[in-house]
Write a protein that holds these residues in place. Structure first.
Motif, mmCIF file in Angstrom:
data_model
loop_
_atom_site.group_PDB
_atom_site.id
_atom_site.type_symbol
_atom_site.label_atom_id
_atom_site.label_comp_id
_atom_site.label_asym_id
_atom_site.label_seq_id
_atom_site.Cartn_x
_atom_site.Cartn_y
_atom_site.Cartn_z
ATOM 1 N N ASP A 100 37.140 38.772 38.807
ATOM 2 C CA ASP A 100 38.038 39.425 37.863
ATOM 3 C C ASP A 100 38.382 40.814 38.399
ATOM 4 N N LEU A 101 39.570 41.283 38.098
ATOM 5 C CA LEU A 101 39.958 42.639 38.465
ATOM 6 C C LEU A 101 39.200 43.625 37.573
ATOM 7 N N PRO A 102 38.539 44.633 38.157
ATOM 8 C CA PRO A 102 37.834 45.617 37.321
ATOM 9 C C PRO A 102 38.752 46.248 36.287
ATOM 10 N N SER A 103 38.244 46.412 35.085
ATOM 11 C CA SER A 103 39.069 46.902 33.980
ATOM 12 C C SER A 103 39.540 48.332 34.185
ATOM 13 N N THR A 104 38.876 49.093 35.054
ATOM 14 C CA THR A 104 39.272 50.476 35.317
ATOM 15 C C THR A 104 40.345 50.579 36.399
ATOM 16 N N ARG A 156 46.345 39.339 31.631
ATOM 17 C CA ARG A 156 45.852 38.118 32.274
ATOM 18 C C ARG A 156 45.429 38.386 33.721
ATOM 19 N N HIS A 157 46.038 39.378 34.361
ATOM 20 C CA HIS A 157 45.670 39.720 35.728
ATOM 21 C C HIS A 157 44.181 40.052 35.853
ATOM 22 N N LEU A 197 34.301 34.794 38.894
ATOM 23 C CA LEU A 197 33.217 35.683 38.491
ATOM 24 C C LEU A 197 33.785 36.785 37.606
ATOM 25 N N ARG A 198 32.988 37.210 36.632
ATOM 26 C CA ARG A 198 33.389 38.336 35.803
ATOM 27 C C ARG A 198 33.302 39.638 36.615
ATOM 28 N N ASP A 222 36.111 48.628 49.228
ATOM 29 C CA ASP A 222 35.779 47.852 48.035
ATOM 30 C C ASP A 222 34.263 47.635 47.927
ATOM 31 N N HIS A 223 33.716 48.010 46.788
ATOM 32 C CA HIS A 223 32.264 47.897 46.582
ATOM 33 C C HIS A 223 31.809 46.445 46.440
ATOM 34 N N ARG A 224 32.740 45.511 46.294
ATOM 35 C CA ARG A 224 32.377 44.117 46.060
ATOM 36 C C ARG A 224 32.259 43.300 47.341
ATOM 37 N N LEU A 225 32.552 43.874 48.487
ATOM 38 C CA LEU A 225 32.678 43.100 49.714
ATOM 39 C C LEU A 225 31.418 42.293 50.035
ATOM 40 N N ASP A 226 30.266 42.931 50.085
ATOM 41 C CA ASP A 226 29.051 42.223 50.493
ATOM 42 C C ASP A 226 28.668 41.135 49.501
#
Length: 317
Positions: free
Chosen positions: A149-153, A170-171, A177-178, A207-211
Protein backbone atom coordinates in the motif's frame (compact mmCIF):
# COMPACT_ATOMS: atom_id res chain seq x y z
CA UNK A 1 18.90 -9.22 -13.99
CA UNK A 2 17.30 -6.67 -16.36
CA UNK A 3 15.08 -8.31 -18.95
CA UNK A 4 13.53 -5.14 -20.35
CA UNK A 5 13.81 -1.36 -20.42
CA UNK A 6 10.55 0.52 -20.42
CA UNK A 7 10.28 3.95 -22.01
CA UNK A 8 8.09 6.16 -19.81
CA UNK A 9 4.97 5.28 -17.83
CA UNK A 10 1.40 5.83 -19.06
CA UNK A 11 2.20 8.48 -21.68
CA UNK A 12 -1.49 8.78 -22.62
CA UNK A 13 -2.48 9.60 -19.03
CA UNK A 14 -2.42 13.27 -18.09
CA UNK A 15 -1.11 12.38 -14.62
CA UNK A 16 2.12 11.19 -16.29
CA UNK A 17 2.45 13.25 -19.49
CA UNK A 18 1.37 16.86 -19.95
CA UNK A 19 -1.09 16.69 -22.83
CA UNK A 20 -1.55 20.47 -22.84
CA UNK A 21 2.11 20.86 -23.78
CA UNK A 22 1.96 17.97 -26.23
CA UNK A 23 -1.65 17.36 -27.31
CA UNK A 24 -0.81 15.18 -30.32
CA UNK A 25 2.09 13.33 -28.64
CA UNK A 26 4.54 14.69 -31.22
CA UNK A 27 7.11 15.41 -28.52
CA UNK A 28 6.51 12.09 -26.82
CA UNK A 29 7.18 10.30 -30.09
CA UNK A 30 10.51 12.13 -30.35
CA UNK A 31 11.36 11.12 -26.78
CA UNK A 32 10.43 7.48 -27.31
CA UNK A 33 12.33 7.16 -30.58
CA UNK A 34 15.44 8.80 -29.13
CA UNK A 35 15.30 6.51 -26.08
CA UNK A 36 14.73 3.41 -28.18
CA UNK A 37 17.72 4.23 -30.35
CA UNK A 38 19.93 5.04 -27.36
CA UNK A 39 19.07 1.80 -25.56
CA UNK A 40 19.75 -0.24 -28.67
CA UNK A 41 23.09 1.51 -29.20
CA UNK A 42 24.41 0.33 -25.82
CA UNK A 43 22.68 -3.06 -25.71
CA UNK A 44 22.02 -5.05 -28.90
CA UNK A 45 19.36 -7.41 -27.52
CA UNK A 46 17.65 -5.82 -24.51
CA UNK A 47 13.86 -5.76 -24.88
CA UNK A 48 12.51 -2.22 -25.21
CA UNK A 49 8.95 -1.69 -23.97
CA UNK A 50 6.76 1.27 -24.86
CA UNK A 51 5.39 2.81 -21.67
CA UNK A 52 2.23 1.02 -20.59
CA UNK A 53 -0.88 2.83 -21.75
CA UNK A 54 -3.71 3.79 -19.42
CA UNK A 55 -6.44 3.93 -20.56
CA UNK A 56 -6.11 1.06 -23.03
CA UNK A 57 -6.64 3.13 -26.16
CA UNK A 58 -6.01 1.62 -29.62
CA UNK A 59 -5.98 5.09 -31.18
CA UNK A 60 -2.92 6.03 -29.13
CA UNK A 61 -1.07 2.96 -30.38
CA UNK A 62 -2.16 3.77 -33.94
CA UNK A 63 -0.73 7.27 -33.41
CA UNK A 64 2.59 5.85 -32.20
CA UNK A 65 2.65 3.45 -35.13
CA UNK A 66 2.09 6.29 -37.61
CA UNK A 67 4.87 8.32 -36.00
CA UNK A 68 7.36 5.48 -36.29
CA UNK A 69 7.68 4.81 -32.56
CA UNK A 70 6.90 1.10 -32.92
CA UNK A 71 9.99 0.70 -35.09
CA UNK A 72 12.11 1.46 -32.01
CA UNK A 73 10.45 -0.77 -29.40
CA UNK A 74 10.03 -4.52 -29.13
CA UNK A 75 6.93 -4.69 -26.92
CA UNK A 76 3.87 -2.55 -26.23
CA UNK A 77 2.26 -2.60 -22.80
CA UNK A 78 -1.13 -1.93 -21.25
CA UNK A 79 -2.32 -1.06 -17.74
CA UNK A 80 -5.78 -1.90 -16.47
CA UNK A 81 -7.77 -1.47 -13.25
CA UNK A 82 -11.35 -2.42 -14.13
CA UNK A 83 -12.62 -2.66 -10.54
CA UNK A 84 -11.26 0.72 -9.52
CA UNK A 85 -10.80 3.25 -12.34
CA UNK A 86 -11.65 1.84 -15.78
CA UNK A 87 -15.10 1.95 -17.34
CA UNK A 88 -15.09 -1.72 -18.30
CA UNK A 89 -15.56 -5.00 -16.45
CA UNK A 90 -12.80 -7.34 -15.38
CA UNK A 91 -14.00 -10.11 -17.72
CA UNK A 92 -13.27 -7.79 -20.66
CA UNK A 93 -9.52 -8.16 -20.12
CA UNK A 94 -9.07 -10.57 -23.10
CA UNK A 95 -10.95 -8.19 -25.38
CA UNK A 96 -8.78 -5.28 -24.26
CA UNK A 97 -5.62 -7.19 -25.11
CA UNK A 98 -7.08 -8.23 -28.46
CA UNK A 99 -7.86 -4.59 -29.33
CA UNK A 100 -4.17 -3.74 -29.12
CA UNK A 101 -2.84 -7.00 -30.54
CA UNK A 102 -5.00 -6.55 -33.64
CA UNK A 103 -3.07 -3.44 -34.69
CA UNK A 104 0.51 -4.40 -33.77
CA UNK A 105 2.82 -7.26 -34.64
CA UNK A 106 4.66 -6.86 -31.33
CA UNK A 107 3.97 -8.75 -28.10
CA UNK A 108 1.54 -7.05 -25.70
CA UNK A 109 2.47 -7.10 -22.00
CA UNK A 110 0.20 -6.22 -19.08
CA UNK A 111 2.70 -4.34 -16.93
CA UNK A 112 0.24 -2.97 -14.38
CA UNK A 113 -2.89 -4.82 -13.34
CA UNK A 114 -4.52 -4.50 -9.97
CA UNK A 115 -7.50 -4.28 -7.68
CA UNK A 116 -7.62 -2.18 -4.54
CA UNK A 117 -8.85 -3.23 -1.10
CA UNK A 118 -10.51 0.19 -0.72
CA UNK A 119 -13.98 -1.35 -0.53
CA UNK A 120 -13.12 -4.72 0.96
CA UNK A 121 -10.14 -7.07 1.11
CA UNK A 122 -12.38 -9.84 -0.23
CA UNK A 123 -12.80 -7.89 -3.48
CA UNK A 124 -9.05 -7.60 -3.96
CA UNK A 125 -8.54 -11.26 -3.09
CA UNK A 126 -11.05 -12.31 -5.76
CA UNK A 127 -9.49 -9.82 -8.18
CA UNK A 128 -6.04 -11.43 -7.93
CA UNK A 129 -7.45 -14.84 -8.80
CA UNK A 130 -9.72 -13.64 -11.61
CA UNK A 131 -7.02 -11.46 -13.18
CA UNK A 132 -4.56 -14.37 -13.22
CA UNK A 133 -7.18 -16.65 -14.77
CA UNK A 134 -7.98 -14.16 -17.52
CA UNK A 135 -4.44 -13.10 -18.43
CA UNK A 136 -2.05 -15.97 -17.67
CA UNK A 137 -2.45 -17.60 -21.09
CA UNK A 138 -2.78 -14.34 -23.02
CA UNK A 139 0.00 -11.96 -21.92
CA UNK A 140 3.70 -12.94 -21.90
CA UNK A 141 4.26 -10.71 -18.87
CA UNK A 142 1.78 -9.72 -16.15
CA UNK A 143 2.77 -7.41 -13.29
CA UNK A 144 0.42 -7.02 -10.33
CA UNK A 145 0.36 -3.52 -8.88
CA UNK A 146 1.53 -3.56 -6.17
CA UNK A 147 3.32 -5.24 -3.27
CA UNK A 148 2.77 -2.42 -0.74
CA UNK A 149 0.00 0.00 0.00
CA UNK A 150 1.14 3.57 -0.58
CA UNK A 151 2.05 5.17 2.79
CA UNK A 152 -0.72 7.49 3.92
CA UNK A 153 1.77 10.34 4.48
CA UNK A 154 2.90 10.25 0.83
CA UNK A 155 1.14 11.65 -2.21
CA UNK A 156 -0.18 9.55 -5.06
CA UNK A 157 1.11 10.52 -8.50
CA UNK A 158 -2.10 11.93 -9.92
CA UNK A 159 -3.02 15.22 -11.52
CA UNK A 160 -5.74 16.52 -9.19
CA UNK A 161 -5.07 14.56 -5.98
CA UNK A 162 -7.81 14.82 -3.34
CA UNK A 163 -10.13 16.58 -5.78
CA UNK A 164 -10.56 13.19 -7.47
CA UNK A 165 -12.54 11.94 -4.47
CA UNK A 166 -12.54 8.20 -3.77
CA UNK A 167 -10.60 7.57 -6.99
CA UNK A 168 -7.62 9.27 -5.39
CA UNK A 169 -7.79 7.30 -2.15
CA UNK A 170 -7.91 3.98 -3.95
CA UNK A 171 -4.26 4.59 -4.86
CA UNK A 172 -3.37 3.99 -1.22
CA UNK A 173 -4.94 0.50 -1.07
CA UNK A 174 -3.47 -1.35 -4.08
CA UNK A 175 -0.91 -3.42 -2.17
CA UNK A 176 -0.86 -7.06 -1.14
CA UNK A 177 0.67 -5.74 2.06
CA UNK A 178 -0.64 -2.94 4.24
CA UNK A 179 1.44 0.16 4.87
CA UNK A 180 2.88 -1.44 8.02
CA UNK A 181 3.98 -4.53 6.07
CA UNK A 182 1.33 -6.94 7.34
CA UNK A 183 -0.29 -9.14 4.66
CA UNK A 184 -3.83 -8.82 3.37
CA UNK A 185 -6.04 -11.70 2.27
CA UNK A 186 -4.85 -11.31 -1.32
CA UNK A 187 -1.22 -11.92 -0.40
CA UNK A 188 -1.66 -15.66 0.06
CA UNK A 189 -3.76 -15.90 -3.09
CA UNK A 190 -1.11 -14.07 -5.12
CA UNK A 191 1.50 -16.61 -3.98
CA UNK A 192 -0.44 -19.32 -5.82
CA UNK A 193 -0.05 -17.38 -9.08
CA UNK A 194 3.49 -15.99 -8.73
CA UNK A 195 4.73 -18.42 -11.39
CA UNK A 196 2.59 -16.63 -14.00
CA UNK A 197 2.22 -13.13 -12.52
CA UNK A 198 5.01 -10.85 -11.40
CA UNK A 199 4.85 -7.65 -9.38
CA UNK A 200 5.09 -3.93 -10.10
CA UNK A 201 6.55 -2.04 -7.15
CA UNK A 202 7.81 1.52 -7.39
CA UNK A 203 10.55 2.45 -4.95
CA UNK A 204 10.85 6.09 -3.97
CA UNK A 205 14.25 7.71 -3.51
CA UNK A 206 15.97 6.00 -0.54
CA UNK A 207 12.79 4.01 0.08
CA UNK A 208 12.74 2.50 3.56
CA UNK A 209 10.76 -0.51 2.28
CA UNK A 210 13.38 -1.87 -0.11
CA UNK A 211 14.92 -4.63 2.03
CA UNK A 212 11.57 -5.83 3.38
CA UNK A 213 10.18 -5.83 -0.15
CA UNK A 214 12.97 -8.11 -1.32
CA UNK A 215 12.25 -10.45 1.61
CA UNK A 216 8.55 -10.60 0.76
CA UNK A 217 9.11 -11.09 -2.96
CA UNK A 218 11.40 -14.03 -2.31
CA UNK A 219 8.88 -15.45 0.14
CA UNK A 220 6.08 -15.14 -2.45
CA UNK A 221 8.16 -16.77 -5.18
CA UNK A 222 8.23 -13.68 -7.41
CA UNK A 223 10.36 -14.07 -10.53
CA UNK A 224 9.51 -10.97 -12.56
CA UNK A 225 9.51 -7.44 -11.15
CA UNK A 226 8.72 -4.12 -12.73
CA UNK A 227 10.17 -1.04 -11.07
CA UNK A 228 11.70 2.26 -12.15
CA UNK A 229 14.60 4.67 -12.06
CA UNK A 230 13.61 8.31 -12.13
CA UNK A 231 15.41 10.72 -14.44
CA UNK A 232 14.36 13.49 -12.03
CA UNK A 233 15.91 11.62 -9.08
CA UNK A 234 19.20 11.33 -10.96
CA UNK A 235 19.83 14.99 -10.12
CA UNK A 236 19.62 14.41 -6.36
CA UNK A 237 22.78 14.20 -4.26
CA UNK A 238 23.87 10.55 -3.86
CA UNK A 239 21.55 9.45 -6.65
CA UNK A 240 23.93 6.90 -8.12
CA UNK A 241 24.58 5.38 -4.69
CA UNK A 242 20.84 4.89 -4.23
CA UNK A 243 20.34 3.51 -7.73
CA UNK A 244 23.18 1.04 -7.13
CA UNK A 245 21.71 -0.05 -3.81
CA UNK A 246 18.27 -0.52 -5.29
CA UNK A 247 19.46 -2.50 -8.29
CA UNK A 248 21.85 -4.66 -6.26
CA UNK A 249 19.01 -5.53 -3.87
CA UNK A 250 16.86 -6.62 -6.83
CA UNK A 251 19.53 -8.80 -8.43
CA UNK A 252 17.58 -12.04 -7.83
CA UNK A 253 14.69 -10.94 -10.05
CA UNK A 254 14.11 -10.46 -13.77
CA UNK A 255 13.51 -6.71 -13.83
CA UNK A 256 11.60 -4.56 -16.27
CA UNK A 257 13.16 -1.18 -15.56
CA UNK A 258 11.02 1.86 -16.31
CA UNK A 259 12.63 5.22 -17.10
CA UNK A 260 10.44 8.31 -16.62
CA UNK A 261 9.85 11.62 -14.78
CA UNK A 262 11.29 14.83 -16.18
CA UNK A 263 13.47 16.94 -13.84
CA UNK A 264 11.76 20.27 -13.21
CA UNK A 265 14.67 22.27 -14.62
CA UNK A 266 14.91 20.14 -17.78
CA UNK A 267 11.28 20.30 -18.88
CA UNK A 268 9.28 22.68 -21.04
CA UNK A 269 7.38 23.29 -17.80
CA UNK A 270 8.68 22.73 -14.23
CA UNK A 271 6.88 19.45 -13.68
CA UNK A 272 7.74 15.74 -13.89
CA UNK A 273 5.04 15.22 -16.54
CA UNK A 274 6.54 17.80 -18.88
CA UNK A 275 8.14 16.90 -22.21
CA UNK A 276 11.90 17.42 -21.92
CA UNK A 277 13.56 20.48 -23.36
CA UNK A 278 15.85 18.10 -25.23
CA UNK A 279 14.66 14.51 -25.85
CA UNK A 280 18.25 13.36 -26.21
CA UNK A 281 18.96 14.17 -22.56
CA UNK A 282 16.34 11.63 -21.47
CA UNK A 283 17.66 9.15 -24.04
CA UNK A 284 21.18 9.57 -22.68
CA UNK A 285 19.92 8.87 -19.16
CA UNK A 286 18.28 5.66 -20.37
CA UNK A 287 21.49 4.59 -22.10
CA UNK A 288 23.63 5.28 -19.02
CA UNK A 289 21.36 3.26 -16.79
CA UNK A 290 21.16 0.33 -19.21
CA UNK A 291 24.90 0.34 -19.64
CA UNK A 292 25.45 0.51 -15.90
CA UNK A 293 23.01 -2.18 -14.81
CA UNK A 294 23.01 -4.55 -17.76
CA UNK A 295 26.69 -4.89 -18.59
CA UNK A 296 28.74 -4.46 -15.44
CA UNK A 297 28.85 -6.68 -12.34
CA UNK A 298 28.12 -4.79 -9.13
CA UNK A 299 31.72 -5.00 -7.91
CA UNK A 300 32.97 -3.16 -11.00
CA UNK A 301 30.75 -0.10 -10.86
CA UNK A 302 32.39 1.94 -8.14
CA UNK A 303 35.86 1.48 -9.68
CA UNK A 304 35.00 2.28 -13.29
CA UNK A 305 34.86 6.03 -14.00
CA UNK A 306 33.46 5.29 -17.46
CA UNK A 307 30.05 4.68 -15.86
CA UNK A 308 29.98 7.69 -13.51
CA UNK A 309 27.82 10.61 -14.72
CA UNK A 310 29.19 14.11 -14.65
CA UNK A 311 28.91 15.95 -11.34
CA UNK A 312 26.08 18.21 -12.45
CA UNK A 313 23.99 15.19 -13.36
CA UNK A 314 23.56 13.99 -9.81
CA UNK A 315 23.35 17.29 -7.93
CA UNK A 316 20.17 19.22 -7.33
CA UNK A 317 19.92 22.36 -9.45
Amino acid sequence: MIEAAKIWNEPNNKSHWDLQLDPGWEKFAEVAIAAGRAIRAVHPTLTRVLGGISPIDPSFIENMKAKGVLDHVDVVAVHGFPLDWNLWQIDEWPDKLDEIQSIVSLPVWATEVGVSSFGAEEVQDWGVRRTAELLSSRAPRIHWYSLYDLPSTWEATTRHREAEGSSYYRHFHMGLLREDGTPKMACKTFERYSDVMGLCQWFHFEDHRLDDAVHWMRRLGVKHLRTGLSWADSFRPNAIEWFDRQMDALADFEVTLTFCFTPEHRGLAPHHTSPPLDPQEFADFCARMVERYCNLPAASRSTSPRFEPATDEICAP
